[in-house]
Design an enzyme around this catalytic site. Structure first.
Site, short mmCIF file in Angstrom:
data_model
loop_
_atom_site.label_atom_id
_atom_site.label_comp_id
_atom_site.label_asym_id
_atom_site.label_seq_id
_atom_site.Cartn_x
_atom_site.Cartn_y
_atom_site.Cartn_z
N HIS A 55 0.86 -1.20 0.00
CA HIS A 55 0.00 0.00 0.00
C HIS A 55 0.89 1.25 0.00
O HIS A 55 1.20 1.81 1.04
CB HIS A 55 -0.91 -0.03 1.23
CG HIS A 55 -2.09 0.89 1.14
ND1 HIS A 55 -3.30 0.59 1.70
CD2 HIS A 55 -2.24 2.11 0.57
CE1 HIS A 55 -4.15 1.58 1.48
NE2 HIS A 55 -3.52 2.52 0.80
N ASP A 264 1.00 2.87 3.71
CA ASP A 264 0.01 3.83 3.19
C ASP A 264 0.70 5.18 2.99
O ASP A 264 0.14 6.24 3.27
CB ASP A 264 -1.19 3.95 4.14
CG ASP A 264 -2.41 4.58 3.48
OD1 ASP A 264 -2.35 4.89 2.27
OD2 ASP A 264 -3.42 4.78 4.17
#
EC number: 3.5.1.25
Length: 373
Positions: A55, A264
Protein backbone atom coordinates in the site's frame (compact mmCIF):
# COMPACT_ATOMS: atom_id res chain seq x y z
CA UNK A 1 19.74 -7.24 -14.41
CA UNK A 2 22.98 -9.18 -14.01
CA UNK A 3 24.29 -9.59 -10.46
CA UNK A 4 27.50 -11.25 -9.31
CA UNK A 5 27.75 -13.84 -6.58
CA UNK A 6 28.04 -12.27 -3.11
CA UNK A 7 28.29 -13.60 0.42
CA UNK A 8 27.42 -11.81 3.66
CA UNK A 9 27.41 -13.05 7.24
CA UNK A 10 25.55 -12.38 10.45
CA UNK A 11 22.45 -13.54 12.26
CA UNK A 12 20.36 -14.79 9.34
CA UNK A 13 16.61 -15.13 9.80
CA UNK A 14 15.91 -18.10 7.56
CA UNK A 15 12.51 -19.57 6.80
CA UNK A 16 13.29 -22.13 9.53
CA UNK A 17 14.60 -19.71 12.16
CA UNK A 18 17.78 -17.90 13.18
CA UNK A 19 21.24 -19.13 12.24
CA UNK A 20 24.68 -17.62 12.75
CA UNK A 21 26.32 -17.98 9.39
CA UNK A 22 26.48 -16.85 5.79
CA UNK A 23 24.10 -16.33 2.91
CA UNK A 24 25.37 -16.50 -0.67
CA UNK A 25 23.40 -15.11 -3.60
CA UNK A 26 23.33 -13.63 -7.09
CA UNK A 27 19.85 -12.50 -8.14
CA UNK A 28 18.52 -15.45 -6.14
CA UNK A 29 19.75 -17.10 -2.96
CA UNK A 30 22.19 -19.90 -3.76
CA UNK A 31 23.23 -21.16 -0.34
CA UNK A 32 22.69 -20.54 3.38
CA UNK A 33 25.16 -22.05 5.84
CA UNK A 34 25.44 -21.82 9.60
CA UNK A 35 24.22 -23.15 12.91
CA UNK A 36 21.14 -22.42 14.98
CA UNK A 37 21.53 -19.40 17.22
CA UNK A 38 19.74 -17.09 19.58
CA UNK A 39 20.71 -13.71 18.08
CA UNK A 40 20.66 -12.13 21.52
CA UNK A 41 23.74 -14.19 22.36
CA UNK A 42 26.06 -12.18 20.08
CA UNK A 43 26.53 -8.71 18.61
CA UNK A 44 26.45 -9.60 14.91
CA UNK A 45 24.21 -7.80 12.45
CA UNK A 46 20.72 -9.05 11.63
CA UNK A 47 19.99 -10.27 8.08
CA UNK A 48 16.26 -10.30 7.33
CA UNK A 49 14.03 -10.69 4.27
CA UNK A 50 13.53 -7.42 2.42
CA UNK A 51 10.37 -5.54 3.26
CA UNK A 52 7.21 -5.86 1.13
CA UNK A 53 4.74 -2.96 1.11
CA UNK A 54 1.36 -3.53 -0.53
CA UNK A 55 0.00 0.00 0.00
CA UNK A 56 2.21 2.78 -1.37
CA UNK A 57 0.76 6.05 -2.67
CA UNK A 58 3.92 8.11 -2.81
CA UNK A 59 7.22 9.38 -1.45
CA UNK A 60 9.87 11.99 -2.16
CA UNK A 61 7.30 14.60 -3.14
CA UNK A 62 5.74 12.36 -5.80
CA UNK A 63 2.29 10.72 -5.90
CA UNK A 64 1.36 7.65 -7.94
CA UNK A 65 -1.55 9.52 -9.51
CA UNK A 66 0.83 12.11 -11.00
CA UNK A 67 1.89 9.57 -13.63
CA UNK A 68 5.10 10.53 -15.49
CA UNK A 69 8.22 9.45 -13.60
CA UNK A 70 6.52 9.54 -10.20
CA UNK A 71 6.74 5.81 -9.47
CA UNK A 72 10.48 5.75 -10.24
CA UNK A 73 11.04 8.39 -7.56
CA UNK A 74 8.70 6.60 -5.16
CA UNK A 75 10.27 3.16 -5.60
CA UNK A 76 13.80 4.54 -5.22
CA UNK A 77 12.91 6.35 -2.01
CA UNK A 78 11.30 3.29 -0.45
CA UNK A 79 14.25 1.12 -1.47
CA UNK A 80 16.37 3.44 0.67
CA UNK A 81 14.30 2.24 3.63
CA UNK A 82 14.52 -1.48 2.93
CA UNK A 83 11.42 -1.99 0.80
CA UNK A 84 12.45 -4.51 -1.84
CA UNK A 85 9.05 -4.95 -3.49
CA UNK A 86 5.78 -3.02 -3.43
CA UNK A 87 2.40 -2.38 -5.00
CA UNK A 88 1.91 1.10 -6.46
CA UNK A 89 -1.41 2.26 -5.06
CA UNK A 90 -3.91 4.48 -6.82
CA UNK A 91 -6.65 6.74 -5.45
CA UNK A 92 -10.37 6.98 -6.12
CA UNK A 93 -10.40 9.18 -9.22
CA UNK A 94 -12.01 9.79 -12.61
CA UNK A 95 -11.30 7.10 -15.19
CA UNK A 96 -9.01 9.40 -17.18
CA UNK A 97 -6.77 9.88 -14.11
CA UNK A 98 -6.62 6.14 -13.46
CA UNK A 99 -5.76 5.43 -17.08
CA UNK A 100 -2.90 7.94 -17.02
CA UNK A 101 -1.51 6.57 -13.75
CA UNK A 102 -1.58 2.96 -14.95
CA UNK A 103 -0.04 3.84 -18.30
CA UNK A 104 2.90 5.31 -16.39
CA UNK A 105 3.11 2.17 -14.25
CA UNK A 106 3.02 -0.35 -17.10
CA UNK A 107 6.69 -0.27 -18.01
CA UNK A 108 7.85 -0.07 -14.40
CA UNK A 109 5.90 -3.21 -13.54
CA UNK A 110 7.66 -5.05 -16.38
CA UNK A 111 11.21 -3.87 -15.72
CA UNK A 112 12.84 -2.87 -12.44
CA UNK A 113 15.32 -0.01 -12.68
CA UNK A 114 18.59 0.01 -10.73
CA UNK A 115 18.31 1.34 -7.21
CA UNK A 116 14.55 0.82 -7.08
CA UNK A 117 12.17 -1.51 -5.32
CA UNK A 118 10.46 -4.09 -7.52
CA UNK A 119 6.96 -2.85 -8.43
CA UNK A 120 4.93 -6.06 -8.42
CA UNK A 121 1.80 -4.42 -9.78
CA UNK A 122 -1.05 -2.13 -8.81
CA UNK A 123 -3.22 -1.83 -5.73
CA UNK A 124 -6.45 -0.22 -6.95
CA UNK A 125 -7.79 1.51 -3.81
CA UNK A 126 -11.23 2.46 -5.04
CA UNK A 127 -13.14 3.83 -6.84
CA UNK A 128 -15.49 0.99 -5.77
CA UNK A 129 -15.81 2.25 -2.19
CA UNK A 130 -18.58 3.71 -0.08
CA UNK A 131 -18.98 7.47 -0.66
CA UNK A 132 -20.00 7.73 3.00
CA UNK A 133 -16.61 6.42 4.17
CA UNK A 134 -14.13 8.16 1.89
CA UNK A 135 -11.54 8.94 4.57
CA UNK A 136 -8.93 10.86 2.57
CA UNK A 137 -10.18 9.58 -0.79
CA UNK A 138 -11.57 12.14 -3.26
CA UNK A 139 -15.31 12.01 -3.91
CA UNK A 140 -15.30 9.97 -7.12
CA UNK A 141 -16.59 6.71 -5.67
CA UNK A 142 -18.99 4.58 -7.69
CA UNK A 143 -20.27 1.02 -7.94
CA UNK A 144 -17.92 -1.61 -9.29
CA UNK A 145 -17.48 -2.46 -12.94
CA UNK A 146 -15.79 -5.69 -13.98
CA UNK A 147 -15.34 -4.36 -17.50
CA UNK A 148 -13.58 -1.30 -16.13
CA UNK A 149 -11.23 -3.42 -14.03
CA UNK A 150 -10.38 -5.64 -17.00
CA UNK A 151 -9.67 -2.55 -19.10
CA UNK A 152 -7.32 -1.10 -16.49
CA UNK A 153 -5.65 -4.47 -15.86
CA UNK A 154 -4.80 -4.65 -19.57
CA UNK A 155 -2.82 -1.42 -19.12
CA UNK A 156 -0.91 -2.47 -15.97
CA UNK A 157 -1.31 -5.60 -13.82
CA UNK A 158 -3.80 -5.13 -10.99
CA UNK A 159 -2.87 -7.43 -8.12
CA UNK A 160 -5.11 -6.04 -5.38
CA UNK A 161 -8.41 -4.15 -5.23
CA UNK A 162 -9.98 -2.40 -2.24
CA UNK A 163 -13.77 -2.20 -2.34
CA UNK A 164 -16.81 -1.79 -0.10
CA UNK A 165 -18.91 -4.97 -0.29
CA UNK A 166 -22.19 -3.29 0.70
CA UNK A 167 -22.22 -1.05 -2.39
CA UNK A 168 -24.72 -2.43 -4.88
CA UNK A 169 -23.12 -4.91 -7.29
CA UNK A 170 -19.79 -5.09 -5.45
CA UNK A 171 -20.44 -8.36 -3.61
CA UNK A 172 -21.09 -10.19 -6.88
CA UNK A 173 -17.92 -8.69 -8.31
CA UNK A 174 -15.76 -10.11 -5.50
CA UNK A 175 -15.92 -13.67 -6.82
CA UNK A 176 -15.39 -12.45 -10.38
CA UNK A 177 -12.24 -10.56 -9.41
CA UNK A 178 -10.82 -13.47 -7.46
CA UNK A 179 -11.50 -15.74 -10.45
CA UNK A 180 -9.23 -13.40 -12.44
CA UNK A 181 -6.45 -13.98 -9.90
CA UNK A 182 -6.77 -10.61 -8.16
CA UNK A 183 -6.83 -10.24 -4.39
CA UNK A 184 -9.78 -8.35 -2.89
CA UNK A 185 -9.58 -6.33 0.31
CA UNK A 186 -12.51 -4.78 2.14
CA UNK A 187 -12.12 -1.13 3.03
CA UNK A 188 -13.57 2.37 2.97
CA UNK A 189 -16.78 0.67 3.97
CA UNK A 190 -19.87 1.20 6.11
CA UNK A 191 -20.76 -2.45 5.73
CA UNK A 192 -22.10 -4.58 8.54
CA UNK A 193 -20.49 -7.63 10.08
CA UNK A 194 -22.76 -9.71 7.86
CA UNK A 195 -21.57 -7.81 4.76
CA UNK A 196 -17.97 -8.60 5.69
CA UNK A 197 -18.66 -12.29 6.28
CA UNK A 198 -20.52 -12.56 2.97
CA UNK A 199 -17.63 -10.93 1.12
CA UNK A 200 -15.13 -13.33 2.71
CA UNK A 201 -17.33 -16.25 1.69
CA UNK A 202 -17.29 -14.90 -1.88
CA UNK A 203 -13.49 -14.74 -2.02
CA UNK A 204 -12.37 -11.50 -0.37
CA UNK A 205 -9.26 -12.27 1.63
CA UNK A 206 -8.09 -9.21 3.55
CA UNK A 207 -8.97 -5.80 4.97
CA UNK A 208 -7.50 -2.43 3.99
CA UNK A 209 -5.77 -0.44 6.78
CA UNK A 210 -7.67 -2.39 9.44
CA UNK A 211 -9.77 -0.24 11.82
CA UNK A 212 -9.41 2.87 9.64
CA UNK A 213 -12.24 3.90 7.26
CA UNK A 214 -14.54 1.02 8.17
CA UNK A 215 -17.49 0.34 10.48
CA UNK A 216 -16.29 -0.14 14.03
CA UNK A 217 -16.58 -3.02 16.46
CA UNK A 218 -19.47 -2.82 18.92
CA UNK A 219 -20.63 -5.74 21.02
CA UNK A 220 -24.12 -5.60 19.48
CA UNK A 221 -23.05 -4.45 16.01
CA UNK A 222 -19.64 -5.98 15.30
CA UNK A 223 -19.20 -4.10 12.04
CA UNK A 224 -16.49 -4.69 9.46
CA UNK A 225 -13.82 -4.69 12.17
CA UNK A 226 -15.69 -7.50 13.91
CA UNK A 227 -15.85 -9.52 10.69
CA UNK A 228 -12.09 -9.14 10.32
CA UNK A 229 -11.29 -10.11 13.90
CA UNK A 230 -13.66 -13.09 13.86
CA UNK A 231 -12.96 -14.54 10.43
CA UNK A 232 -9.95 -13.12 8.57
CA UNK A 233 -6.66 -14.86 7.96
CA UNK A 234 -5.04 -11.71 6.52
CA UNK A 235 -5.38 -7.97 7.11
CA UNK A 236 -3.15 -4.98 6.50
CA UNK A 237 -2.46 -2.46 9.25
CA UNK A 238 -0.55 0.84 9.46
CA UNK A 239 1.87 0.67 12.42
CA UNK A 240 2.87 4.34 12.51
CA UNK A 241 1.32 4.48 16.03
CA UNK A 242 -0.95 7.30 14.83
CA UNK A 243 -3.50 5.35 12.79
CA UNK A 244 -3.90 2.54 15.32
CA UNK A 245 -3.21 2.32 19.07
CA UNK A 246 -0.58 -0.29 20.02
CA UNK A 247 -3.22 -2.18 22.01
CA UNK A 248 -5.47 -2.42 18.97
CA UNK A 249 -2.52 -3.59 16.87
CA UNK A 250 -1.85 -6.37 19.37
CA UNK A 251 -5.54 -7.32 19.50
CA UNK A 252 -5.59 -7.66 15.71
CA UNK A 253 -2.43 -9.76 15.69
CA UNK A 254 -3.86 -12.05 18.34
CA UNK A 255 -7.09 -12.56 16.38
CA UNK A 256 -5.89 -12.56 12.75
CA UNK A 257 -3.03 -15.00 12.05
CA UNK A 258 -1.27 -13.06 9.29
CA UNK A 259 -1.64 -9.34 9.92
CA UNK A 260 0.88 -7.63 7.63
CA UNK A 261 2.09 -4.07 7.80
CA UNK A 262 1.83 -1.37 5.17
CA UNK A 263 2.92 2.24 5.11
CA UNK A 264 0.01 3.83 3.19
CA UNK A 265 2.78 6.31 2.44
CA UNK A 266 2.13 9.59 0.64
CA UNK A 267 4.20 12.04 -1.39
CA UNK A 268 5.10 13.65 1.96
CA UNK A 269 7.21 10.63 2.94
CA UNK A 270 10.85 11.61 3.21
CA UNK A 271 9.99 15.29 2.81
CA UNK A 272 9.87 18.29 5.19
CA UNK A 273 6.65 19.61 6.70
CA UNK A 274 4.40 21.36 4.20
CA UNK A 275 1.65 20.85 1.62
CA UNK A 276 1.62 17.85 -0.71
CA UNK A 277 -0.81 16.09 -3.05
CA UNK A 278 -2.62 12.81 -2.49
CA UNK A 279 -4.40 12.18 -5.75
CA UNK A 280 -6.50 15.31 -6.21
CA UNK A 281 -6.43 16.16 -2.49
CA UNK A 282 -4.11 18.66 -0.82
CA UNK A 283 -2.63 17.16 2.35
CA UNK A 284 -0.56 18.71 5.10
CA UNK A 285 2.48 17.10 6.72
CA UNK A 286 3.01 18.21 10.30
CA UNK A 287 3.63 16.71 13.74
CA UNK A 288 4.78 13.45 12.16
CA UNK A 289 1.53 12.81 10.30
CA UNK A 290 -0.34 13.68 7.11
CA UNK A 291 -3.84 15.18 7.28
CA UNK A 292 -6.53 16.88 5.26
CA UNK A 293 -7.40 20.46 6.18
CA UNK A 294 -10.17 19.18 8.49
CA UNK A 295 -7.70 17.03 10.44
CA UNK A 296 -8.59 13.67 8.85
CA UNK A 297 -5.59 11.36 8.65
CA UNK A 298 -4.56 11.10 4.99
CA UNK A 299 -2.06 8.31 4.60
CA UNK A 300 1.27 8.48 6.39
CA UNK A 301 4.96 9.29 6.18
CA UNK A 302 5.88 5.84 7.47
CA UNK A 303 8.68 3.77 5.97
CA UNK A 304 8.97 0.02 6.39
CA UNK A 305 12.19 0.12 8.41
CA UNK A 306 10.43 2.37 10.92
CA UNK A 307 7.42 0.03 10.86
CA UNK A 308 9.72 -2.81 11.93
CA UNK A 309 11.19 -0.71 14.74
CA UNK A 310 7.72 0.32 15.89
CA UNK A 311 6.59 -3.31 16.09
CA UNK A 312 9.61 -4.20 18.23
CA UNK A 313 9.00 -1.09 20.33
CA UNK A 314 5.47 -2.24 21.21
CA UNK A 315 6.72 -5.67 22.24
CA UNK A 316 6.98 -8.00 19.23
CA UNK A 317 9.97 -10.29 18.90
CA UNK A 318 12.14 -9.42 15.90
CA UNK A 319 11.37 -12.63 14.00
CA UNK A 320 7.62 -12.05 14.39
CA UNK A 321 7.96 -8.40 13.37
CA UNK A 322 9.96 -9.45 10.31
CA UNK A 323 7.18 -11.73 9.10
CA UNK A 324 4.70 -8.87 9.42
CA UNK A 325 6.72 -6.50 7.23
CA UNK A 326 7.67 -9.13 4.68
CA UNK A 327 6.64 -12.79 4.72
CA UNK A 328 2.91 -12.44 5.33
CA UNK A 329 2.49 -9.89 2.54
CA UNK A 330 4.21 -12.32 0.17
CA UNK A 331 1.96 -15.12 1.41
CA UNK A 332 -1.09 -12.96 0.79
CA UNK A 333 -0.07 -12.42 -2.83
CA UNK A 334 0.82 -16.09 -3.23
CA UNK A 335 4.55 -15.42 -3.71
CA UNK A 336 6.77 -18.22 -2.44
CA UNK A 337 10.00 -16.70 -3.84
CA UNK A 338 9.88 -13.41 -1.92
CA UNK A 339 9.56 -12.45 1.72
CA UNK A 340 11.75 -15.26 3.05
CA UNK A 341 15.41 -16.20 3.08
CA UNK A 342 15.68 -19.64 1.53
CA UNK A 343 17.48 -21.20 -1.42
CA UNK A 344 15.98 -20.20 -4.80
CA UNK A 345 14.07 -17.24 -3.35
CA UNK A 346 14.96 -13.82 -4.73
CA UNK A 347 17.93 -12.22 -2.98
CA UNK A 348 15.79 -9.50 -1.41
CA UNK A 349 17.29 -8.82 1.98
CA UNK A 350 18.16 -6.16 4.51
CA UNK A 351 21.06 -5.95 6.95
CA UNK A 352 20.36 -4.17 10.24
CA UNK A 353 22.59 -3.16 13.13
CA UNK A 354 21.75 -4.00 16.72
CA UNK A 355 19.56 -0.88 16.98
CA UNK A 356 17.62 -2.04 13.89
CA UNK A 357 19.02 0.70 11.68
CA UNK A 358 19.60 -0.22 8.04
CA UNK A 359 23.18 -1.06 7.13
CA UNK A 360 22.58 -2.54 3.66
CA UNK A 361 19.73 -3.37 1.26
CA UNK A 362 19.86 -5.92 -1.57
CA UNK A 363 17.12 -6.13 -4.20
CA UNK A 364 17.28 -9.21 -6.43
CA UNK A 365 20.99 -9.31 -5.58
CA UNK A 366 21.68 -5.65 -6.36
CA UNK A 367 23.21 -3.77 -3.46
CA UNK A 368 21.41 -0.44 -3.10
CA UNK A 369 23.61 2.55 -2.40
CA UNK A 370 22.14 4.08 0.75
CA UNK A 371 22.31 7.85 0.72
CA UNK A 372 23.02 8.16 4.43
CA UNK A 373 25.50 5.28 4.50
Amino acid sequence: MQTKMQTIEGNVLTADGWIAGTISFADKIEEIQGSEVDPRSNNAAYILPGFIDLHVHGAGGKDTMEAGDAVQVISRMHAQHGTTSMLATTMTAPMSDLEAALQALAGVCQQRTAGSARVLGVHLEGPYINPGKLGAQPDFAHAGSLEQVKYLDAIAPIKLITLAPEVEGNLAMVSQLTALGMRVQLGHTLGTYEDGVAALENGASSFTHLYNAMSRLDHRAPGMVGAALAHANFAEIIPDLLHVHPGAIKAAMRAIPKVYCVTDSTSASGMPDGEYMLGRQVVHKCLGGVRLADGTLAGSTLTMDQALRNLVKIGLELDDASKRVSTYAADFLGLSDRGRLQVNAYADLVVLDRDLNLVAVYIEGEKIELKDA
